[in-house]
Each structure stands twice: as C-alpha cells, then as structure tokens.
Design a protein around this motif. Structure first.
Motif, PDB file in Angstrom:
ATOM      1  N   TYR A 613       0.858  -1.187   0.000  1.00  0.00           N
ATOM      2  CA  TYR A 613       0.000   0.000   0.000  1.00  0.00           C
ATOM      3  C   TYR A 613       0.893   1.236   0.000  1.00  0.00           C
ATOM      4  O   TYR A 613       1.854   1.309   0.748  1.00  0.00           O
ATOM      5  CB  TYR A 613      -0.914   0.010   1.215  1.00  0.00           C
ATOM      6  CG  TYR A 613      -1.892  -1.144   1.261  1.00  0.00           C
ATOM      7  CD1 TYR A 613      -3.136  -1.059   0.657  1.00  0.00           C
ATOM      8  CD2 TYR A 613      -1.543  -2.343   1.897  1.00  0.00           C
ATOM      9  CE1 TYR A 613      -4.027  -2.123   0.686  1.00  0.00           C
ATOM     10  CE2 TYR A 613      -2.423  -3.408   1.935  1.00  0.00           C
ATOM     11  CZ  TYR A 613      -3.666  -3.295   1.328  1.00  0.00           C
ATOM     12  OH  TYR A 613      -4.542  -4.344   1.357  1.00  0.00           O
ATOM     13  N   THR A 721      -3.264   4.434   4.271  1.00  0.00           N
ATOM     14  CA  THR A 721      -4.543   3.733   4.277  1.00  0.00           C
ATOM     15  C   THR A 721      -4.660   2.926   2.986  1.00  0.00           C
ATOM     16  O   THR A 721      -3.797   2.990   2.113  1.00  0.00           O
ATOM     17  CB  THR A 721      -5.715   4.727   4.379  1.00  0.00           C
ATOM     18  OG1 THR A 721      -5.745   5.530   3.192  1.00  0.00           O
ATOM     19  CG2 THR A 721      -5.565   5.644   5.591  1.00  0.00           C
ATOM     20  N   ASP A 723      -6.571   3.428   0.592  1.00  0.00           N
ATOM     21  CA  ASP A 723      -6.800   4.281  -0.578  1.00  0.00           C
ATOM     22  C   ASP A 723      -5.985   5.569  -0.537  1.00  0.00           C
ATOM     23  O   ASP A 723      -6.386   6.595  -1.087  1.00  0.00           O
ATOM     24  CB  ASP A 723      -8.288   4.611  -0.710  1.00  0.00           C
ATOM     25  CG  ASP A 723      -8.881   5.191   0.565  1.00  0.00           C
ATOM     26  OD1 ASP A 723      -8.125   5.351   1.545  1.00  0.00           O
ATOM     27  OD2 ASP A 723     -10.087   5.468   0.581  1.00  0.00           O
ATOM     28  N   SER A 724      -4.824   5.544   0.128  1.00  0.00           N
ATOM     29  CA  SER A 724      -3.966   6.724   0.155  1.00  0.00           C
ATOM     30  C   SER A 724      -3.513   7.071  -1.268  1.00  0.00           C
ATOM     31  O   SER A 724      -3.131   6.174  -2.040  1.00  0.00           O
ATOM     32  CB  SER A 724      -2.728   6.471   1.020  1.00  0.00           C
ATOM     33  OG  SER A 724      -3.074   6.320   2.368  1.00  0.00           O
TER      34      SER A 724
END
Length: 777
Positions: A613, A721, A723-724
């Motif tokens: 991520y 996160t 969806d960073s």
C-alpha cells in the motif's frame, strides 16, 4: 528484648513470636489480636542519620499505612469508627477472628526523602515471619519499577510460598498506564484495586447546574457561598498557579473567609489543600482533577467534594463569572461499581514477557475506611485510604478465612479458588469489563471462592521450571518448561506464532463432570479432553488447550476465557495471547526514485500473502529550536490507517542534546509518553502499525549550551490507508505463495516513480494486520 508468644494453629502447627519492645511500645501492647510485633531497620538506620529519622524505633506505627492494612485484613468486627466528631458507622476486618503478627520494615524520615524500606530489611522481616510460623503475608508495598523474579525480596517471598505461606502483593499505584505493575512473580497473588459503592457529594452551582463527586466530609449543607478559584483569593506575593493548587500560605484569609474554594489536584497532598482552605477561613472545598485520575474520599479539614475531569471543567468556568456561588450537599448518583481504580497499575508484565497474566485479581481499594495511627492522621483513629495497598489486605484476609475451612490447602490452590470464581469488574457505562491487564481474573467473590470445583495448583519445583524457561538460571538443575505451561489459573502466551498447545492440571474439590468452553475471538481453540470426570475430591486430571490463529489481528492482544462447567459450578480462567502469523522486519529501507530490495520473512501458516500500500510522500515542515525550546505537533490519524510513520531530522551542533517525546491521544487525552533519541544521522523515526489512537502527539526538544544555540529541524508525518494517494508505485513479489510454516521465505519489494529528494513510505501487509514499513529515502 521482648516477650515470647506462642499460638497453636488450625493446621496443627505452632506460631512462636515476640513482642519486641522499643520507642513507645512495651510488651503490654501485644494482646489477643496483635500477638507478636517486631521491627527490622538495620540497613535503613545505617543509611539514614538519626537526625533525619521520624517515627518510632519500635514496631509502633507512626504513619498509618501499616495500621490501616492490618485492620482491613484482620481488624475486630463491628468497631464504631469516628473521626473529627463524626460517626462514620461500624467497620470490620475481613477476617476478624484472625490474629496479627507485625513485621515493621518501612520507616519515615523527617525530610521525606528517605521514606520506605531497604531490601535487606524487607528480606529479614519476611524470613522471620516464615520462621515464626505465619500463614499469610500481606505485602502492601512495591518498587518504582517491576521487580525481577530474582530480586532478593521476590526470592524471599518465593521461599515463603514454598513453605506454605499465602502471599498477597500490591499491584502498584502507577496506573492507568500499561505495564506499570510492581509485584508480578507467579508465587504471589498480585492484587489490583477496585471501587466500592461511592461516598458521594454534590456541588450545586448558582446557575442551577449540579455536579456529583466523591465526598466523605459533607455531612450537612455548606453554602450557598461565593465560589472562587484559589488564584482569585491568593495572597499578594503568590503566583496564580501556586494558589490554584492551594499550596501552604497561598490563600489570603481576608479574601477567602466564608467562601468555597476550588483547588487543583496535584503538587501537594489532597488533604493539605483543605487544610489551607480552613486556615484561610474558607467553608468548603471543591477538589478538581486536571486529568484522568481517581476521585478520592479523603477526610478533609472542611466539607469537600472531589470532581473528575469532566465535571471539573464547567465548575472552573462558572467560578470565573461574576457573583458565582455554590452549595455542597451530601449524596448524589454514585458511579458504576466495581470499576478498577484509575491509579491501579496495569499489565502486561514486562518481566513475564506476556507469558504470565498479571495482575491476578481485583479487590476493593478505593476510599477504604479502617483504623490508622493518630500520629500521622491529624489525631484521628480512623481514616479513608486508597491504593492497591488497601486492596491487598482484602485478599490476605480472605486467605486467612479460607485457611479456617481448609487449613492444609496450598497457597496456589487458594489463589486459584479466588481467581476462577471471580466476577468481571465494570466499565464506566456499566458493561462487564474484559480488560484482563487491569482486573486480572476480575473482582474476588468471597462466597463463591469457597466452592471452586477445580483448582490449579503449583509448587516450588513448578516455579523453578518456570524461571528456567523464562531465562533465569536457578542453579537447581530443574528442567525448564515453556513459561505458558506453568499450572497457573490464567493462560497467557506473549507470542502465539500461528499455533501453540499449553498444558494444565486441575484438582477436584468435589465430584463432578466438567465440560470445557473457550471464548477467544479469531482463534480456533481445542481442549483435549473437553470433558473431565471426577469421582471424588482430590482427583487430578490433565488437559491440553491448543490455540490456532485464524482471523485474530496480529500483534494485538486477544483476550477471552476458558470455562469448565459442572451443573451450577463454573471454573473460569482468563486468557490473554498475542497472535502472530509471520516474523518479518518492522522496517525495510530503500533509496532512490526506483529500485528494489530483498528481505526474508518466516510464516506461521502454509500460505503467505504480501500486499503493498502506498507509497505516500507527505509535506515536510521545516523549523528551528532555540536553546531550551520544545515544539509540539499533533498528527491526526485518518480512519482505517494501516500504519503511521513520523520522521524528525535534527541538524544539531555537537554540544546540543535533541530528542522527541511522543504518545498516543484518544478522545483528546494523552495515553502514554515515550522518549526517542536521534540516530547517528540526527533522525528520529517513529513507526506505529495499525494505530488505535486518534492522533500522535510529537514534541521536539533541543537543549543547547547557550542562548545563541539554534537547531534546525524537519518534521514529516506519513499515514497509509488502503486508498492513500500514491506518489509512485510499490510491488512485492511473490504476492502469494505456498510455504512451509516456520521456514524463512525471501520476498522482494520494488519501487518506481518515488521522489528522490524526500522521504516516502509504504506498508507491506501479510494478513491479519501484520506488516512491514518500507521507508524510502
């Protein structure tokens, strides 16, 4: 010198003690209740000059702590308690028929700097108590930090327990911070402090608002009267903050007389604040907490109500308005009880490495009324004290009661009976608490403990095997066991790497058939055998409990219980484990706008997944610190954050000391404080996987040698996160693989398009929340 005393005990043994004479203490001071009294202070006397000694060089108590604990454990029944002319009702010791032997080893100094006791004196006192033939030792004291298992005092307590003496120890008063315990050895019963139905008082403001707190001194209405903060009625040559704490001689009688004064908790003693209000002519006290601390029912010099932080804020604000008044009255809605007191020290035990759950149990320890020494308590014979020192004698007294019914039971059998029949304490909203590091097994149930059904017993050889397994060389040749296999009434595994089996043996106190049930979320639990049959008391059965991590979050404590049930009898053991599904580096480093790095992980399961991520590149804040300056940042953590990383870089001169103080904030309240120092490059990196807090408070500190010192710094906060927004690309290969549990596996992290002139961060997740932080540049 002294008079020898002899008592024949219920177990057939004999107690032989001495009534040792000394300052203001003759042999006549001993009686049918206090049958022996000695004092131990050789090391303390050698260390503290006579000119700085206070109190009595004898068994006599001058402070009150020893009298209070003894009276709580074994004071006479139905004694009328009075203080300051008020009838406080009747009090009884937990075991009123028990006798008391005193072994004084704590001392007072005139300057207060040398108060307490030295280890050699404590060891001598414990050894003498065992030699005399006591059945129970109440150890209401502790060190500033958790004692090692091979600490001389803990070793001596182990010898006492091995000799058949039940030992109750205070958990400590350094809560509510984690890992703040004092006495955590397995051969003692470590006691947390809980609340009782509270003594309440109400502050009614002139605007009609009412706030209820703790009070033992509002027996009749006080007011209405002007309500003021201490700083509003201070003497001319005192600063506001000094008067707000109601420090000695800080209040002006001409301005204070007839008023109710608000005093901040802290700095000086709580009772000293009311004494200052009384000296200055005030008619009442509202004691307010600036933080999340306990509220206490002290016997104050004037009518007083102690308010918590939430109630304190509006009272302070109202007092600042023109014409503010207040009325103090007795009563008000009590708090939910029993709760674990805020001051009560919490686990997990650092010495036990998560493999032994401490504290063991909770008992009443907040606002406890008992006898005290008049010398140290304003001439009173009774007073309210709070602390785990007050909770411990409740357990000591119950152990003494237990021995009247089962005089030959071992200390660990009695401990087990208390723990497995305990009931959960409460949270502030009235729900059952599951915080085993605060309450242990729960609050002791004096009735249920006498019929435990099954007990988990252990003795000296078991403790030595536990010590060997914990890395302590006992020199005995006893074979080590896995510390989680100690036959303890609770179950703890500090590092549950995929799957582990623990073993326990139970002894029946009555015939019956018991069936097992395990409640532990995210973990598959198997008990074998799951049904135990006992035809008569004294029978033993051994079982195993296998715990296999399924969905439990990695690296975070998972709690539950194993319960054996037979009819209406339940035998409950709390469980605390920390699941792990992979052993992986906490941080992986790389550099450049693109590149790759290989690293190794060890999986606990046959399938390994790795997902990246990020990366994220947050803005960098630049600033400077002068000679003795502190600058703070509050990094808000977004919902669903997988990891947070704070980077601080100092460009400091060689003679400048720099560092970072940081901690987690929940609901605006700082939960803990840590210290971090820069590495050789002047950087401090703080990485928090799956942060549970709302924010991280980070304070940068620089201490230069002169006023001209200036220290440049940079500050950067990364929160990752699912969806960073990514600043580049990160991949991990293989992303999924069949592997052999326990065998290292190589992975490769690769990145591209990452800014080369700024630090970036990514999170590599393996499942169940386990992961590694990839720090780039």
């Amino acid at each position: 010198m002294g008079t020898t005393t002899v008592m024949h005990k219920a177990d057939g043994g004999t107690f032989r003690g001495t009534c040792q004479t000394g300052d203001s203490f003759t042999a006549a001071a001993c009686n049918e209740k206090v049958i022996s009294a000695r004092h131990f202070g050789k090391a303390w006397f050698d260390a503290v000059p006579e000119s700085n000694r206070a109190g009595y060089v004898s068994p006599r108590d001058s402070q009150g702590h020893g009298t209070h604990t003894a009276a709580t454990a074994a004071g006479n029944a139905d004694v009328r308690a009075k203080a300051d002319g008020e009838d406080l009702g009747t009090v009884s010791g937990v075991a009123p028929a028990a006798t008391i032997a005193v072994y004084k080893a704590l001392w007072q100094s005139k300057d207060g700097q040398a108060d307490g006791g030295l280890t050699s004196d404590l060891v001598a006192a414990i050894d003498q108590a065992v030699a005399d033939g006591v059945d129970v030792i109440n150890y209401s004291l502790g060190a500033a930090f958790e004692s090692a298992y091979d600490d001389p005092a803990q070793v001596t307590l182990r010898n006492a327990a091995a000799a058949g003496v039940f030992v109750a120890t205070a958990a400590g008063n350094s809560g509510p911070g984690a890992s703040s315990l004092s006495n955590t050895a397995p051969w003692t019963t470590t006691v947390a402090a809980g609340t009782l139905q509270s003594h309440t008082g109400t502050v009614t403001l002139g605007n009609g608002a009412s706030h209820t707190g703790i009070s033992t001194t509002v027996h009749r209405r006080a007011g209405p009267a002007p309500l003021v903060k201490g700083s509003a009625v201070r003497v001319a040559d005192t600063v506001d903050v000094y008067a707000d704490y109601c420090m000695p001689d800080s209040l002006d009688p001409a301005r204070t007389t007839g008023k109710i004064v608000i005093c901040e908790r802290g700095v000086n003693g709580r009772a000293d604040k009311s004494a200052e209000v009384e000296r200055a002519g005030g008619i009442g006290l509202v004691l307010v907490n600036p933080g999340d601390e306990s509220t206490d029912g002290d016997l104050h010099s004037v009518p007083a109500v102690h308010l918590d932080k939430a109630d304190a804020a509006p009272v302070r604000a109202y007092a600042a308005t023109s014409g503010a008044t207040a009325t103090l009255t007795a009563g008000g809605a009590p708090d939910v009880y029993p709760q674990v007191a805020g001051f009560s020290s919490r686990g997990p035990s650092l010495v036990g490495h998560g493999d032994l759950l401490k504290p063991d149990i909770t008992a009443p320890g907040a606002t406890i009324l008992a006898a005290v020494s008049p010398d140290g308590n304003h001439g009173r014979d009774f007073d309210y004290y709070s602390g785990t020192s007050m909770a411990t004698p409740h357990i000591s007294g119950l152990a003494a009661l237990y021995l009247t019914e089962h005089p030959t039971w071992s200390p660990m059998s009695i401990k087990s009976a208390m723990m497995t029949t305990a009931t959960p304490t409460k949270t502030a909203d009235g729900k059952n608490s599951g915080d085993v590091f605060a309450q242990g097994a729960g609050e002791v149930d004096a009735r249920a403990m006498l019929r435990p059904g099954l007990v988990y017993d252990s003795g000296e050889r078991d403790w030595l095997a536990y010590l060997e397994g914990s890395g302590v060389d006992t020199g005995t040749g006893v074979k080590a066991i896995d510390p989680s296999d100690l036959n303890h009434p609770s179950i703890a595994i500090g590092d549950l790497f995929g799957k582990q089996t623990v073993t326990r043996t139970v002894t029946a106190t009555a015939a019956g058939t018991y069936r097992a049930r395990v409640d532990l979320p995210g973990i598959k639990a198997t008990v074998s055998p799951s049904v135990l049959h006992f035809s008569h008391p004294g029978q033993k059965r051994t079982f195993t409990l296998t715990l296999d991590v399924t969905t439990a979050p990695a690296g975070r404590v998972d709690t539950g219980a194993l319960t054996w049930t037979s009819g209406r009898t339940t035998v409950r053991s709390p469980i605390a484990v920390t699941p792990q599904i992979v052993r992986a580096p906490a941080e992986i480093k790389g550099s450049g706008s693109s590149g790759s790095t290989a690293f190794s992980v060890t999986p606990a399961t046959s399938t390994l997944t790795a997902t990246a991520y990020g990366p994220v590149t947050s803005p960098v804040t630049e600033g400077t610190l002068t000679r003795m300056q502190q600058i703070s940042y509050e990094a808000e953590i977004p919902s669903g954050a997988k990891a947070s990383q704070i980077t601080v870089r100092f460009d400091a001169a060689a003679d400048t000391i720099t560092g970072v103080l940081w901690g987690s904030k929940v609901d605006g309240v700082l939960q803990d404080v840590h210290v971090a120092v820069p590495d050789s490059d002047g950087a401090v990196t703080l990485t928090v996987p799956y942060p549970a807090a709302d924010a991280l408070l980070v304070s940068l500190v620089a201490m230069g040698t002169d006023d001209e010192t200036v220290t440049p710094y940079t500050y950067q906060a990364h929160h990752i996160t699912a969806d960073s927004p990514a600043t580049g690309r990160v991949t991990v290969t293989p992303g999924r693989a069949r592997v052999t549990p326990g065998v290292p596996t190589d992975l490769t992290a690769a990145w591209s398009g990452v800014p080369a002139n700024a630090r970036s961060g990514a999170w590599i997740e393996y499942g169940n929340g386990a992961g590694s932080f990839l720090t780039l540049n």
